[in-house]
Design a protein around this motif. Sequence first.
Motif, PDB file in Angstrom:
ATOM      1  N   GLY A 167      72.706  24.669  41.352  1.00  0.00           N
ATOM      2  CA  GLY A 167      73.042  23.947  42.565  1.00  0.00           C
ATOM      3  C   GLY A 167      71.928  23.929  43.581  1.00  0.00           C
ATOM      4  O   GLY A 167      72.041  23.286  44.622  1.00  0.00           O
ATOM      5  N   GLN A 168      70.833  24.663  43.295  1.00  0.00           N
ATOM      6  CA  GLN A 168      69.703  24.685  44.215  1.00  0.00           C
ATOM      7  C   GLN A 168      68.603  23.756  43.707  1.00  0.00           C
ATOM      8  O   GLN A 168      68.472  23.534  42.511  1.00  0.00           O
ATOM      9  CB  GLN A 168      69.145  26.107  44.356  1.00  0.00           C
ATOM     10  CG  GLN A 168      70.154  27.082  44.963  1.00  0.00           C
ATOM     11  CD  GLN A 168      69.560  28.469  45.122  1.00  0.00           C
ATOM     12  OE1 GLN A 168      68.384  28.677  44.805  1.00  0.00           O
ATOM     13  NE2 GLN A 168      70.352  29.402  45.615  1.00  0.00           N
ATOM     14  N   PRO A 169      67.814  23.224  44.620  1.00  0.00           N
ATOM     15  CA  PRO A 169      66.731  22.322  44.185  1.00  0.00           C
ATOM     16  C   PRO A 169      65.713  23.081  43.340  1.00  0.00           C
ATOM     17  O   PRO A 169      65.502  24.286  43.534  1.00  0.00           O
ATOM     18  CB  PRO A 169      66.114  21.852  45.502  1.00  0.00           C
ATOM     19  CG  PRO A 169      66.501  22.889  46.506  1.00  0.00           C
ATOM     20  CD  PRO A 169      67.856  23.379  46.075  1.00  0.00           C
ATOM     21  N   PRO A 170      65.090  22.418  42.366  1.00  0.00           N
ATOM     22  CA  PRO A 170      64.108  23.095  41.510  1.00  0.00           C
ATOM     23  C   PRO A 170      62.932  23.613  42.332  1.00  0.00           C
ATOM     24  O   PRO A 170      62.522  23.014  43.320  1.00  0.00           O
ATOM     25  CB  PRO A 170      63.660  21.996  40.539  1.00  0.00           C
ATOM     26  CG  PRO A 170      63.975  20.722  41.245  1.00  0.00           C
ATOM     27  CD  PRO A 170      65.209  20.991  42.055  1.00  0.00           C
ATOM     28  N   LYS A 171      62.411  24.756  41.900  1.00  0.00           N
ATOM     29  CA  LYS A 171      61.291  25.383  42.595  1.00  0.00           C
ATOM     30  C   LYS A 171      60.036  24.523  42.449  1.00  0.00           C
ATOM     31  O   LYS A 171      59.720  24.038  41.367  1.00  0.00           O
ATOM     32  CB  LYS A 171      61.038  26.777  42.024  1.00  0.00           C
ATOM     33  CG  LYS A 171      60.003  27.569  42.789  1.00  0.00           C
ATOM     34  CD  LYS A 171      59.853  28.961  42.204  1.00  0.00           C
ATOM     35  CE  LYS A 171      58.801  29.754  42.971  1.00  0.00           C
ATOM     36  NZ  LYS A 171      58.647  31.123  42.400  1.00  0.00           N
ATOM     37  N   ALA A 172      59.350  24.318  43.563  1.00  0.00           N
ATOM     38  CA  ALA A 172      58.143  23.491  43.537  1.00  0.00           C
ATOM     39  C   ALA A 172      57.065  24.145  42.688  1.00  0.00           C
ATOM     40  O   ALA A 172      56.885  25.367  42.726  1.00  0.00           O
ATOM     41  CB  ALA A 172      57.633  23.267  44.958  1.00  0.00           C
ATOM     42  N   GLU A 173      56.353  23.332  41.917  1.00  0.00           N
ATOM     43  CA  GLU A 173      55.291  23.852  41.069  1.00  0.00           C
ATOM     44  C   GLU A 173      54.107  24.284  41.936  1.00  0.00           C
ATOM     45  O   GLU A 173      53.779  23.639  42.928  1.00  0.00           O
ATOM     46  CB  GLU A 173      54.831  22.771  40.084  1.00  0.00           C
ATOM     47  CG  GLU A 173      53.794  23.260  39.085  1.00  0.00           C
ATOM     48  CD  GLU A 173      53.392  22.168  38.116  1.00  0.00           C
ATOM     49  OE1 GLU A 173      52.456  22.406  37.313  1.00  0.00           O
ATOM     50  OE2 GLU A 173      54.003  21.092  38.165  1.00  0.00           O
ATOM     51  N   ALA A 174      53.500  25.400  41.561  1.00  0.00           N
ATOM     52  CA  ALA A 174      52.371  25.921  42.323  1.00  0.00           C
ATOM     53  C   ALA A 174      51.233  24.901  42.340  1.00  0.00           C
ATOM     54  O   ALA A 174      50.991  24.213  41.346  1.00  0.00           O
ATOM     55  CB  ALA A 174      51.896  27.242  41.718  1.00  0.00           C
ATOM     56  N   LYS A 175      50.558  24.812  43.478  1.00  0.00           N
ATOM     57  CA  LYS A 175      49.453  23.861  43.628  1.00  0.00           C
ATOM     58  C   LYS A 175      48.311  24.236  42.700  1.00  0.00           C
ATOM     59  O   LYS A 175      47.967  25.414  42.563  1.00  0.00           O
ATOM     60  CB  LYS A 175      48.969  23.857  45.075  1.00  0.00           C
ATOM     61  CG  LYS A 175      47.870  22.840  45.343  1.00  0.00           C
ATOM     62  CD  LYS A 175      47.455  22.861  46.801  1.00  0.00           C
ATOM     63  CE  LYS A 175      46.327  21.865  47.057  1.00  0.00           C
ATOM     64  NZ  LYS A 175      45.898  21.882  48.476  1.00  0.00           N
ATOM     65  N   ARG A 176      47.754  23.240  42.072  1.00  0.00           N
ATOM     66  CA  ARG A 176      46.649  23.465  41.147  1.00  0.00           C
ATOM     67  C   ARG A 176      45.312  23.099  41.796  1.00  0.00           C
ATOM     68  O   ARG A 176      45.220  22.127  42.533  1.00  0.00           O
ATOM     69  CB  ARG A 176      46.836  22.653  39.862  1.00  0.00           C
ATOM     70  CG  ARG A 176      47.988  23.155  38.994  1.00  0.00           C
ATOM     71  CD  ARG A 176      48.107  22.367  37.718  1.00  0.00           C
ATOM     72  NE  ARG A 176      49.134  22.918  36.849  1.00  0.00           N
ATOM     73  CZ  ARG A 176      48.930  23.872  35.964  1.00  0.00           C
ATOM     74  NH1 ARG A 176      47.699  24.356  35.804  1.00  0.00           N
ATOM     75  NH2 ARG A 176      49.903  24.338  35.218  1.00  0.00           N
ATOM     76  N   TYR A 177      44.316  23.910  41.494  1.00  0.00           N
ATOM     77  CA  TYR A 177      42.944  23.648  41.915  1.00  0.00           C
ATOM     78  C   TYR A 177      42.140  23.393  40.645  1.00  0.00           C
ATOM     79  O   TYR A 177      41.690  24.324  39.995  1.00  0.00           O
ATOM     80  CB  TYR A 177      42.380  24.829  42.693  1.00  0.00           C
ATOM     81  CG  TYR A 177      43.173  25.158  43.937  1.00  0.00           C
ATOM     82  CD1 TYR A 177      42.816  24.609  45.162  1.00  0.00           C
ATOM     83  CD2 TYR A 177      44.292  26.000  43.874  1.00  0.00           C
ATOM     84  CE1 TYR A 177      43.540  24.892  46.303  1.00  0.00           C
ATOM     85  CE2 TYR A 177      45.021  26.293  45.012  1.00  0.00           C
ATOM     86  CZ  TYR A 177      44.648  25.738  46.220  1.00  0.00           C
ATOM     87  OH  TYR A 177      45.382  26.019  47.357  1.00  0.00           O
TER      88      TYR A 177
ATOM     89  N   ARG B 256      46.147  28.952  41.849  1.00  0.00           N
ATOM     90  CA  ARG B 256      45.334  29.991  42.485  1.00  0.00           C
ATOM     91  C   ARG B 256      45.452  31.320  41.739  1.00  0.00           C
ATOM     92  O   ARG B 256      44.451  32.005  41.502  1.00  0.00           O
ATOM     93  CB  ARG B 256      45.779  30.167  43.937  1.00  0.00           C
ATOM     94  CG  ARG B 256      44.963  31.204  44.705  1.00  0.00           C
ATOM     95  CD  ARG B 256      45.408  31.279  46.140  1.00  0.00           C
ATOM     96  NE  ARG B 256      45.214  29.998  46.822  1.00  0.00           N
ATOM     97  CZ  ARG B 256      45.600  29.760  48.079  1.00  0.00           C
ATOM     98  NH1 ARG B 256      46.210  30.710  48.770  1.00  0.00           N
ATOM     99  NH2 ARG B 256      45.376  28.583  48.622  1.00  0.00           N
ATOM    100  N   THR B 257      46.673  31.678  41.336  1.00  0.00           N
ATOM    101  CA  THR B 257      46.871  32.933  40.609  1.00  0.00           C
ATOM    102  C   THR B 257      46.154  32.911  39.266  1.00  0.00           C
ATOM    103  O   THR B 257      45.537  33.900  38.857  1.00  0.00           O
ATOM    104  CB  THR B 257      48.377  33.180  40.376  1.00  0.00           C
ATOM    105  OG1 THR B 257      49.046  33.197  41.647  1.00  0.00           O
ATOM    106  CG2 THR B 257      48.604  34.508  39.666  1.00  0.00           C
ATOM    107  N   GLN B 258      46.225  31.764  38.581  1.00  0.00           N
ATOM    108  CA  GLN B 258      45.540  31.648  37.294  1.00  0.00           C
ATOM    109  C   GLN B 258      44.022  31.735  37.456  1.00  0.00           C
ATOM    110  O   GLN B 258      43.342  32.321  36.624  1.00  0.00           O
ATOM    111  CB  GLN B 258      45.932  30.330  36.625  1.00  0.00           C
ATOM    112  CG  GLN B 258      47.377  30.299  36.131  1.00  0.00           C
ATOM    113  CD  GLN B 258      47.796  28.905  35.669  1.00  0.00           C
ATOM    114  OE1 GLN B 258      47.251  27.898  36.109  1.00  0.00           O
ATOM    115  NE2 GLN B 258      48.777  28.856  34.788  1.00  0.00           N
ATOM    116  N   TRP B 259      43.499  31.150  38.554  1.00  0.00           N
ATOM    117  CA  TRP B 259      42.056  31.250  38.812  1.00  0.00           C
ATOM    118  C   TRP B 259      41.647  32.700  39.029  1.00  0.00           C
ATOM    119  O   TRP B 259      40.618  33.148  38.519  1.00  0.00           O
ATOM    120  CB  TRP B 259      41.673  30.415  40.032  1.00  0.00           C
ATOM    121  CG  TRP B 259      41.347  28.988  39.716  1.00  0.00           C
ATOM    122  CD1 TRP B 259      42.021  27.876  40.106  1.00  0.00           C
ATOM    123  CD2 TRP B 259      40.244  28.523  38.933  1.00  0.00           C
ATOM    124  NE1 TRP B 259      41.425  26.738  39.627  1.00  0.00           N
ATOM    125  CE2 TRP B 259      40.327  27.098  38.899  1.00  0.00           C
ATOM    126  CE3 TRP B 259      39.209  29.145  38.251  1.00  0.00           C
ATOM    127  CZ2 TRP B 259      39.407  26.323  38.215  1.00  0.00           C
ATOM    128  CZ3 TRP B 259      38.284  28.367  37.567  1.00  0.00           C
ATOM    129  CH2 TRP B 259      38.383  26.974  37.556  1.00  0.00           C
TER     130      TRP B 259
END
Length: 328
Positions: free
Chosen positions: A18-28, A33-36
Motif C-alpha cells: 500500500g506504500q509507494p515504491p522506494k525511489a531508486e538510488a541516483k546513479r553517477y 554512490r554506495t557502489q562507487w
Amino acid sequence: MVARPAAAEPRPTSASEGQPPKAEAKRYGPFTRTQWVGAIILGVGGLVLVAALVVMLARWVVGLESTQGFLAAYPGAYDLPEGAPVGFPAWLGWQHFFNVFLIVLIIRSGLQVRRETRPSAFWIPRWSKDGSGKISLPLWLHQSLDILWLLNGVIFVVLLFATGHWMRIVPTSWEVFPNAASAALQYVSLDWPTEHGWVNYNSLQQLAYFVTVFVAAPLAAITGVRMSGVWPKSATVLNKAYPVEAARAVHFPVMIYFVLFIIGHVALVFATGALRNLNHMYASQDAVNWTGFWIFVASMVVVAAGWVAARPLVLAPIANLFGKVSAR
C-alpha cells in the motif's frame, strides 16, 4: 433457508504494501554512490595487493647474484659530459612555475571541453564578420593557454641549449638505457637510487624528462593545432594526409601521459628529500631549509586561484579584449 457463505477473513498485509515504491538510488554513471565507494575501496585494495607483490618480486630479483653484478656495473646514472652545468639557475625555477601553472589549467580546460555538450558562452574572433571561427569559451581558454604554454616552452628550450643545461635531460651515452633499467629496479624494490639532482639526474629521470620535453610536448602541440580553428579547413590534400581523427586519437592519451608524469614527479619530489628537492626547483639552492617549500606553497596558491578563476564570469571580460563573447 439457504445458508450464506461465511465472510472471508481479512488477509494480513505487510508494512510495505500500500506504500509507494522506494525511489531508486541516483546513479553517477554506471553506479550509485554506495557502489562507487565499494568499487573504489575494492580497486585501491587490489592495487595495494598488486604493488606489494611487485615489490616482493623486485626485492627477490635484486637479491640475485647476477642482478647484484648488474647494479654494480650500472648504478642508475652515468657521468655527464665535461663542462656540464651544476645546479639550477633562477630562470629554470620561473620556467618550472609557469609550466606548472599553465599545464594544470590546460588539463582542466581540456577535460571541460571534452565533456561539455551545451556550452553557456561562446567567443568569436574580432576579425570575423559572419560569425565564423566561433568556439566555446572553455575552448578559447584551452587554446589561449596552449599558445602561452608553447611560448614558454620555446623560451625554455632556447635557454636550455644556450646555457648547456640540455646535457642534464638529453641522453649523451647509450649507458642511459641499462642505467635507467637499474634505477627502475631500485625504485620498485624500494631501495631507491642515491639522488644527486643538483649535479645529475639518474638515467630514468633523464629519459622521463627527455620524453616529456621533446616527445610529449611536441605531440600535444601538433595534434592541438590540427584540432584548433587555425587549421585550414579547405586544404583537402593536407586534411586527408593528416585527418582530425588521428589528432584526437593521440591528443587525449598525451594528456593522460602528462597527468601520470605530474603524479609520479610530485610523489618522488616529496619521497626523496622534499625540502632539498623543493629548494632545487624553487629557490635555486642546494640546501635543506624551508625556503623552497614556502615558495612552492605560494605557487600552489596561485595555481589554485587560477583553477577557481577559470569560469565564464572571470573569463568573459578577458576574452572580450580579443574578440566578442556571446551567450547561447
